[in-house]
Design a protein around this motif. Structure first.
Motif, PDB file in Angstrom:
ATOM      1  N   TRP A 289      -1.316  21.428  28.198  1.00  0.00           N
ATOM      2  CA  TRP A 289      -1.890  21.534  26.866  1.00  0.00           C
ATOM      3  C   TRP A 289      -0.892  21.122  25.790  1.00  0.00           C
ATOM      4  O   TRP A 289       0.236  21.605  25.749  1.00  0.00           O
ATOM      5  N   ASP A 290      -1.318  20.221  24.943  1.00  0.00           N
ATOM      6  CA  ASP A 290      -0.555  19.781  23.788  1.00  0.00           C
ATOM      7  C   ASP A 290      -1.573  19.423  22.719  1.00  0.00           C
ATOM      8  O   ASP A 290      -2.330  18.454  22.875  1.00  0.00           O
ATOM      9  N   ALA A 291      -1.630  20.208  21.642  1.00  0.00           N
ATOM     10  CA  ALA A 291      -2.688  20.047  20.647  1.00  0.00           C
ATOM     11  C   ALA A 291      -2.647  18.679  19.976  1.00  0.00           C
ATOM     12  O   ALA A 291      -3.694  18.084  19.689  1.00  0.00           O
ATOM     13  N   ASN A 292      -1.457  18.152  19.708  1.00  0.00           N
ATOM     14  CA  ASN A 292      -1.361  16.834  19.081  1.00  0.00           C
ATOM     15  C   ASN A 292      -1.903  15.745  20.001  1.00  0.00           C
ATOM     16  O   ASN A 292      -2.649  14.857  19.563  1.00  0.00           O
ATOM     17  N   ALA A 311      -6.522  30.598  22.158  1.00  0.00           N
ATOM     18  CA  ALA A 311      -5.245  29.993  21.767  1.00  0.00           C
ATOM     19  C   ALA A 311      -5.384  28.482  21.617  1.00  0.00           C
ATOM     20  O   ALA A 311      -4.885  27.887  20.656  1.00  0.00           O
ATOM     21  N   MET A 312      -6.075  27.839  22.554  1.00  0.00           N
ATOM     22  CA  MET A 312      -6.215  26.389  22.514  1.00  0.00           C
ATOM     23  C   MET A 312      -7.148  25.943  21.394  1.00  0.00           C
ATOM     24  O   MET A 312      -6.840  25.001  20.646  1.00  0.00           O
ATOM     25  N   ASP A 315      -5.439  26.252  18.167  1.00  0.00           N
ATOM     26  CA  ASP A 315      -4.502  25.148  17.950  1.00  0.00           C
ATOM     27  C   ASP A 315      -5.226  23.922  17.399  1.00  0.00           C
ATOM     28  O   ASP A 315      -4.722  23.227  16.505  1.00  0.00           O
ATOM     29  N   GLU A 318      -6.046  24.232  13.736  1.00  0.00           N
ATOM     30  CA  GLU A 318      -4.871  23.994  12.887  1.00  0.00           C
ATOM     31  C   GLU A 318      -4.532  22.509  12.823  1.00  0.00           C
ATOM     32  O   GLU A 318      -4.216  21.974  11.763  1.00  0.00           O
ATOM     33  N   ILE A 319      -4.604  21.816  13.963  1.00  0.00           N
ATOM     34  CA  ILE A 319      -4.303  20.380  13.998  1.00  0.00           C
ATOM     35  C   ILE A 319      -5.288  19.602  13.133  1.00  0.00           C
ATOM     36  O   ILE A 319      -4.929  18.618  12.481  1.00  0.00           O
ATOM     37  N   ARG A 497      -2.680  34.299  18.258  1.00  0.00           N
ATOM     38  CA  ARG A 497      -2.959  33.051  18.963  1.00  0.00           C
ATOM     39  C   ARG A 497      -3.480  33.276  20.374  1.00  0.00           C
ATOM     40  O   ARG A 497      -4.469  32.673  20.798  1.00  0.00           O
TER      41      ARG A 497
END
Length: 563
Positions: A289-292, A311-312, A315, A318-319, A497
């Motif tokens: 997992w990497d939100a960006n 949590a995901m 994220d 927010e992104i 989160r």
């Protein structure tokens, strides 16, 4: 003028599941328990895969792409390899332990197509935990990536399993084969035939952490899983009919979903991956997992749906505020594994243009089915887990097992077509978990007058961190292995989160013990996600209740206030 009454949810469900309908429901039975089943469901997962073969894209991983047909062909080769070279027979267990590589899906497809049982191992487990899972399940073969191979090495002599490496980056240990090399010697073949293969045959073992001891293996049959998949399909249509939601316009491109949740969870394997077959959705897999990067993939692959724990999805919200990537293709942002804060539910409704949130309550033991809620209904009831799925029964019971009245709190219990057989090799746990045909979930909740479920507490001694169940007793046992710790109590501390973080209060007598030393001690014994983030060292023995047990509730409240 005659008033036309809008059909109720129950009336719509009855009409859509009646004789002759696509989702006709008839009496059935799994594991000797009577239940309701979909008459027109595929018999097994093998039938599901075979019926879904097409040239549409199925798996996307980095620059790799596999169609549904490609996936079937490759899985057929693996199935033939398992039978011819490794002697796998119907009912044998074959384990998978790796990241969300295409091979996770292909091996799962192969294992469940030849009548074997796929053992989905938690890829976060450490060496001893891997050894436990392999020995407990009796797996004959293990498919593992390099990280898992490295963890297996210290305990290799403690397990009796044949190991096949997936995407290795190092020289392989003696006795370990490379899957890619093995398949060079397997011709393109049909999936091997299986005699007497039915919906009743066992299909999977997923491990779930309980309130005591080691994780427990949850055994489900093909019919349990297929019932879950069709339940999601049916409930989506029922929701659209109830709220007069029109079918989405044709976008001109294949619908896609993002695989950000680990495949060893039923959320990742069932609600995301397996749900792609009949819907012919493209599955875009992430290594981790990497939100960006998720935002980049949503833009590039035109992702329409994403399912993940709070949590995901938090994220992603927010992104969305800062990213230059186009997230407007998102139509559904689903939840699972842990409840969302009501504010996040509302934020999802505004963060992605036309995307709407959904969520549900379910368990590994129910193949993720229980209750569900989505769209504007969810925005109107942001702290609810939704209403019961048509294919199962959900009730609230008191301590004597009697159903309570609407609005009263009690234990949430469930029965129906998606309910597992039981815990692998654990008749004691089965006896504790079941009341007749009802599963005692350990969650406390109530139904309101409209039939919406609200989860308000937990009976089981668990911390649910970002969708991962963590047994408090397991962490306490690891703490007490330290010769300076005399008493330990582990509990959940609220976290914005992750939902909860692991907290612990310990008593060391007159000894001194630094948090860093304790952290270094624990990471050798339990997976990192189980190591307490909040640690309180008491100068006095821990408080106890009248029965002599440590007063965990009091310690938890103190920790939550301080946190």
């Amino acid at each position: 003028m005659t008033e036309v009454k809008t059909p109720s949810r129950q009336q719509l469900a009855a009409a859509a599941t009646g004789p002759g309908q696509d989702y006709e429901i008839v009496p059935g039975e799994f594991w000797g328990r009577p239940c309701r089943v979909f008459k027109n469901a595929p018999q097994t997962l093998r039938h599901l895969y075979d019926e879904s073969r097409s040239d549409e894209t199925f798996i996307v991983y980095e620059d790799e792409r596999y169609s549904f047909e490609d996936s079937w062909v490759r899985a057929s080769q693996i199935g033939r390899l398992l039978i011819d070279d490794y002697g796998i027979k119907k009912g044998d267990r074959v384990a998978i332990s790796m990241r969300n590589y295409p091979e996770w899906i292909l091996t799962f497809n192969a294992i469940t197509s030849i009548g074997a049982i796929a053992v989905a191992m938690n890829s976060l487990w450490l060496s001893d935990e891997m050894a436990y899972g392999l020995n407990d399940s009796g797996a004959k073969v293990l498919f593992a990536d390099q990280e898992r191979l490295d963890r297996l090495e210290p305990v290799r002599g403690d397990v009796d399993v044949q190991v096949i490496a997936v995407r290795p980056s190092k020289a392989l240990a003696s006795g370990t084969a490379n899957l890619a090399e093995l398949l060079l010697n397997v011709d393109t073949v049909d999936m091997p035939a299986v005699d007497n293969f039915t919906a009743q045959d066992p299909a999977t073992i997923f491990y779930t952490s309980g309130s005591t001891g080691h994780p427990k293996g949850v055994l489900s049959c093909h019919g349990n899983i297929i019932s879950a998949l069709l339940s999601w399909e049916f409930e989506t249509g029922l929701h659209a009919a109830e709220f007069n939601i029109e079918a989405p316009e044709d976008t001109g491109y294949q619908l896609a979903t993002l695989q950000g949740v680990p495949l060893f969870h039923v959320t990742g394997s069932h609600a995301v991956m397996l749900s792609c077959y009949r819907a012919q959705r493209k599955l875009v897999c992430m290594y981790k997992w990497d939100a960006n990067f998720a935002a980049e993939l949503i833009d590039r692959e035109k992702i329409a749906s994403f399912v993940g724990p709070a949590a995901m999805t938090g994220d992603l919200v927010e992104i969305s505020k800062t990213t230059d990537f186009d997230l407007s293709s998102l139509a559904v942002v689903g939840g699972g594994g842990a409840p969302r804060a009501p504010d996040q539910v509302k934020n999802i409704g505004t963060a992605f243009g036309s995307a709407l949130p959904n969520t549900g309550w379910g368990m590994t033991e129910t193949n993720a089915i229980g209750t569900g809620i989505g769209g504007h209904d969810y925005l109107d009831h942001p702290d609810s887990a939704g209403r019961a799925a048509t294919i199962v029964d959900v009730r609230i019971a008191d301590e004597e097992g009697n159903e309570v009245s609407t609005g009263e709190r009690g234990e949430v219990q469930i029965k129906g077509a998606t309910l597992f057989e039981g815990y692998w090799n654990r008749p004691d746990a089965n006896a504790e978990a079941m009341t007749g045909d009802w599963l005692q979930t350990g969650d406390v909740g109530f139904f309101n007058e409209e039939g919406y479920l609200y989860i308000v507490d937990r009976i089981k001694d668990l911390v649910i961190r970002g969708g991962e169940n963590i047994g408090c007793a397991e962490v306490e046992a690891a703490l007490l292995e330290h010769d300076q710790i005399l008493e330990a109590s582990v509990y959940g501390v609220l976290d914005e989160r992750l939902g909860e973080e692991v907290g612990a209060t310990i008593y060391c007598g007159g000894s001194s013990l630094s948090e860093q030393l304790l952290h270094d001690f624990l990471v050798q014994r339990i997976a990192r996600f189980k190591v307490p983030r909040y640690l309180k060292i008491s100068v006095d023995p821990l408080p106890r209740i009248a029965t002599g047990k440590i007063d965990k509730k009091r310690l938890r409240e103190i920790a939550r206030q301080e946190a």
